[in-house]
Motif scaffolding. Structure first.
Motif, short mmCIF file in Angstrom:
data_model
loop_
_atom_site.label_atom_id
_atom_site.label_comp_id
_atom_site.label_asym_id
_atom_site.label_seq_id
_atom_site.Cartn_x
_atom_site.Cartn_y
_atom_site.Cartn_z
N ASP A 1 35.49 66.74 116.18
CA ASP A 1 35.88 67.16 114.84
C ASP A 1 37.14 68.02 114.91
O ASP A 1 37.10 69.14 115.44
N PRO A 2 38.27 67.56 114.39
CA PRO A 2 39.51 68.35 114.49
C PRO A 2 39.46 69.66 113.71
O PRO A 2 40.27 70.55 113.96
N THR A 3 38.51 69.79 112.75
CA THR A 3 38.42 71.03 111.98
C THR A 3 37.48 72.04 112.63
O THR A 3 37.34 73.16 112.13
N ALA A 4 36.83 71.65 113.73
CA ALA A 4 35.90 72.56 114.40
C ALA A 4 36.67 73.61 115.19
O ALA A 4 37.61 73.29 115.91
N ILE A 5 36.25 74.87 115.06
CA ILE A 5 36.88 75.95 115.82
C ILE A 5 35.90 76.62 116.77
O ILE A 5 36.32 77.42 117.61
N ALA A 6 34.59 76.33 116.64
CA ALA A 6 33.61 76.96 117.52
C ALA A 6 32.32 76.17 117.52
O ALA A 6 32.04 75.39 116.59
N TYR A 7 31.55 76.38 118.57
CA TYR A 7 30.25 75.73 118.73
C TYR A 7 29.25 76.82 119.08
O TYR A 7 29.47 77.62 120.00
N VAL A 8 28.14 76.87 118.35
CA VAL A 8 27.09 77.86 118.59
C VAL A 8 25.84 77.12 119.07
O VAL A 8 25.30 76.28 118.35
N GLY A 9 25.37 77.42 120.25
CA GLY A 9 24.19 76.77 120.80
C GLY A 9 24.17 76.95 122.31
O GLY A 9 25.15 77.35 122.91
N GLU A 10 23.06 76.68 122.94
CA GLU A 10 21.79 76.24 122.36
C GLU A 10 20.83 77.44 122.36
O GLU A 10 21.24 78.55 122.69
N GLY A 11 19.54 77.14 122.05
CA GLY A 11 18.55 78.20 122.08
C GLY A 11 17.86 78.34 123.42
O GLY A 11 16.98 79.17 123.59
N ASN A 12 18.26 77.53 124.40
CA ASN A 12 17.65 77.52 125.72
C ASN A 12 18.77 77.45 126.76
O ASN A 12 19.73 76.70 126.60
N SER A 13 18.64 78.22 127.84
CA SER A 13 19.71 78.28 128.84
C SER A 13 19.96 76.92 129.49
O SER A 13 21.11 76.57 129.78
N MET B 1 27.76 73.00 127.75
CA MET B 1 28.94 73.80 128.10
C MET B 1 30.14 72.98 128.58
O MET B 1 31.26 73.20 128.11
N PRO B 2 29.98 72.02 129.52
CA PRO B 2 31.17 71.29 129.99
C PRO B 2 31.84 70.49 128.87
O PRO B 2 33.08 70.40 128.83
N ILE B 3 31.05 69.92 127.96
CA ILE B 3 31.61 69.12 126.87
C ILE B 3 32.43 70.01 125.94
O ILE B 3 33.56 69.68 125.57
N VAL B 4 31.86 71.16 125.59
CA VAL B 4 32.55 72.09 124.70
C VAL B 4 33.78 72.67 125.37
O VAL B 4 34.83 72.84 124.74
N ASN B 5 33.67 72.94 126.66
CA ASN B 5 34.79 73.53 127.39
C ASN B 5 35.97 72.56 127.46
O ASN B 5 37.14 72.95 127.28
N VAL C 1 21.48 83.72 122.64
CA VAL C 1 20.33 84.18 123.41
C VAL C 1 20.17 83.49 124.76
O VAL C 1 19.16 83.68 125.43
N SER C 2 21.11 82.68 125.20
CA SER C 2 21.02 82.06 126.52
C SER C 2 21.47 83.08 127.56
O SER C 2 22.65 83.42 127.65
N THR C 3 20.52 83.56 128.37
CA THR C 3 20.80 84.70 129.24
C THR C 3 20.81 84.37 130.72
O THR C 3 20.96 85.28 131.55
N ALA C 4 20.65 83.11 131.10
CA ALA C 4 20.63 82.74 132.52
C ALA C 4 21.91 83.20 133.21
O ALA C 4 23.01 82.95 132.72
N THR C 5 21.75 83.85 134.33
CA THR C 5 22.91 84.39 135.06
C THR C 5 23.87 83.29 135.49
O THR C 5 25.09 83.49 135.52
N ASP C 6 23.34 82.10 135.80
CA ASP C 6 24.18 81.00 136.28
C ASP C 6 25.27 80.59 135.28
O ASP C 6 26.31 80.06 135.68
N LEU C 7 25.03 80.82 134.00
CA LEU C 7 25.96 80.32 132.99
C LEU C 7 27.35 80.94 133.10
O LEU C 7 28.33 80.32 132.69
N THR C 8 27.43 82.14 133.63
CA THR C 8 28.74 82.80 133.76
C THR C 8 29.09 83.11 135.21
O THR C 8 30.07 83.81 135.46
N SER C 9 28.29 82.62 136.15
CA SER C 9 28.57 82.92 137.56
C SER C 9 29.75 82.09 138.06
O SER C 9 30.02 81.00 137.56
#
Length: 599
Positions: free
Chosen positions: A109-121, A128-132, A142-150
């Motif tokens: 979507d060319p009008t999309a500026i952000a993606y909020v999700g998911e509710g599970n790590s 994440m890779p698709i959005v990135n 609320v996704s708090t898994a340490t791996d997500l930002t390691s």
């Protein structure tokens, strides 16, 4: 409140005074063009489970997002913000195919500026890779898994090499340490059994507890995996019945059947404490846990939103942690859109840049910033309990204990009055109005008045300390801006040297430097630094710049301590208000119940 993103301490050197990073825009929103019906629309896609066991938790997240957007009248940066709600679940669990489809829809979507999700790590790691790759800002409340930002998984989860993911809730590494502290203060000295649901979040939380427990002397006796409907749960229950561990640490969420697991563990060993994380800290899970509530001990990031309605923006007097942090994250995103609009066109890249510009965020739970890795600097945790289908905060637990003591004392006084009446002894004059509110007030006045006085003074003291801390941060912000000016003047001076100049060449050999040297001297004086010398070599200028950059980096590394102190003071101040309001309510309910029984 307008605060700098980098509240760095002022630094001085002898000779040429050197700079610091320029002050970043404040976390608080400032004026931006008002949207009209013709204003452009920007879309924010929200992917959460709308069905199954995780739906109640997702509803809390959705509430925080909606309230934050509504508080801005659905606009940011002069644009109309449209929330596009998507379901990432099928049945009781998140659906990988839906997660991928939702992320791809937003990316296209060319009008999309952000993606909020998911509710599970685990689901977040999939999107994440698709959005990135699409260059979209990715907020997961609320996704708090340490791996997500390691850094270990950075190439996999954020393949472009550019950070797009951020979260307002602290990661599992810090929560695991908080759980280990809670276990120690709860008197856990024997063996601890680790149990998880084999998910990214569950494994990360129990591993973090193991690391924190090792440092605090907690002994781990084993690690097990439990699925609520699998054949392993009965066997695990039998093992717990035999081992009778001092505590079980469970890493899992409602969507993975946590309620069935904790009920089975409690039935197997009723005296064993069960520790868990923020995923279980909601009223819906408390009701599902049943009798296991009595042994559950949870940690969650402190969400002491100010109970005054003007500060909670419609989330209620006691909003859930998931709602508070979703509100914090969405507010940070909308403020980033505001800042990006002030620099030019609102694009995916401009919004991403604004999100990671280091601005201080003034969230409902206290001040926080978004680090370069996308993690939150917020680090305050609550030690929670469950009772009667509700999450009980530290303030509520303290009030409950005090009310029980007061109720017992009041019942004892009323019983004594009845004994005196039967013996024919006249009651005291102050008790002549039997059964009235006045009589109950007199009977409990001393302890209640003392409690209210102490809490009121505590709240006033914390308010004063908070003002002092904010003033100190403002002062440092002003100093950083002045140091930034010095650095700018020094860079200008460095640029005046001809290309290829040796480091030995001094400023006195350069023509037309009067204005540059005057500007540098003025900036140094304004920043209260040592006066700039009349001349300096190119080598000295370059060396000084490098030295100051090193000092800036060192100061940046200690920035989190300033944020934690501000957060701690804010949380304590809000909790003091909370304790007072809860105390008054509990006392009123207790009086009404006792008077009703007397009648």
């Amino acid at each position: 409140m307008a605060l700098s993103a980098r509240a760095l301490a002022a630094a001085t050197t002898t000779g040429v005074a050197l700079g610091a990073a320029a002050a970043a825009p404040a976390g608080a929103a400032t004026s931006s063009p008002s949207p009209t019906a013709a204003s452009p629309i920007s879309r924010v896609y929200v992917s959460l489970p709308r069905q199954g066991k995780a739906a109640p938790s997702a509803a809390l997240i959705a509430r925080g997002i909606r309230v934050a957007t509504k508080a801005r009248d659905g606009e940011a940066g002069g644009r109309r913000i449209r929330l596009i709600w998507l379901d990432d679940a099928s049945g009781d669990a998140w659906d990988p195919a839906k997660v991928v489809a939702n992320a791809q829809r937003a990316a296209a979507d060319p009008t999309a500026i952000a993606y909020v999700g998911e509710g599970n790590s685990g689901a977040t790691a999939l999107s994440m890779p698709i959005v990135n790759r699409a260059g979209l800002v990715h907020l997961s409340p609320v996704s708090t898994a340490t791996d997500l930002t390691s850094t270990d998984r950075a190439a996999e989860l954020q393949p472009t090499g550019v950070r797009t993911f951020f979260r307002p809730m602290p990661d599992d590494a810090r929560q695991g340490a908080a759980l280990a502290t809670y276990a120690r203060t709860s008197g856990v000295r024997g063996g601890v059994l680790l149990v998880d649901d084999d998910g990214l979040y569950g494994r990360g939380l129990t591993s973090a507890f193991a690391a924190g427990g090792a440092r605090s002397g907690v002994r781990i006796i084993g690690r097990r995996v439990a699925a609520p409907d699998g054949p392993g749960l009965p066997a695990l229950a039998r093992e717990v019945r035999t081992l009778k561990p001092a505590a079980v640490v469970y890493g899992g969420s409602p969507s993975s059947g946590a309620a069935a697991v904790v009920r089975a563990l409690h039935a197997a060993s009723p005296t064993t404490l069960i520790f868990g994380g923020e995923a279980l800290a909601n009223d819906a899970f408390a009701k599902q846990a049943g009798p296991a509530q009595s042994v559950l001990r949870l940690t969650a990031p402190a969400a002491h939103a100010d109970p005054r309605p003007s500060r909670t923006h419609g989330l209620g007097r006691r909003p859930a942690a998931f709602s508070v942090f979703a509100h914090n994250g969405m507010t940070a995103l909308l403020r980033a859109v505001d800042r990006s609009a002030r620099t030019g066109a609102v694009t995916r890249e401009s919004v991403r840049t604004a999100v990671f510009d280091g601005s201080l965020q003034s969230g409902l739970s206290g001040a926080w910033t978004i680090s370069a890795s996308g993690d939150s600097t917020y680090g305050a945790f609550d030690e929670l309990r469950l009772a009667k289908g509700h999450v009980r905060t530290p303030g509520e637990v303290a009030v409950d204990s005090l009310v029980r003591k007061q109720s017992a004392a009041l019942r004892a006084r009323l019983a004594k009055r009845k004994r005196l009446a039967r013996a024919g002894v006249a009651p005291q004059k102050a008790q002549s109005v039997i059964g009235s509110v006045t009589s109950v007030n007199i009977a409990s006045m001393d302890l209640e008045t003392a409690m209210m006085l102490v809490q009121s003074q505590r709240a006033d003291l914390l308010e004063a300390q908070l003002r002092e801390q904010i003033a100190a941060v403002h002062a440092r912000t002003d100093q950083v801006a002045k140091l930034g000016t010095v650095l700018s003047r020094l860079s200008t001076l460095e640029a005046r040297f001809p290309a290829g100049s040796s480091n030995d060449r001094v400023t006195v050999s350069l023509p037309d430097l009067g204005t540059a040297l005057t500007d540098l001297a003025t900036a140094a004086t304004d920043a209260k630094l040592a006066p700039a010398p009349a001349s300096a070599s190119l080598g000295q200028v370059r060396t000084s710049i490098q030295q100051m950059r090193g000092q800036i980096d060192a100061q940046t590394n200690s920035q989190q301590m300033d944020m934690l102190r501000l957060q701690s003071l804010s949380n304590k101040r809000n909790e003091a208000f909370d304790v007072m309001t809860n105390f008054i309510k509990k006392m009123q309910e207790s009086r009404a119940s006792i008077i009703g029984n007397m009648r």
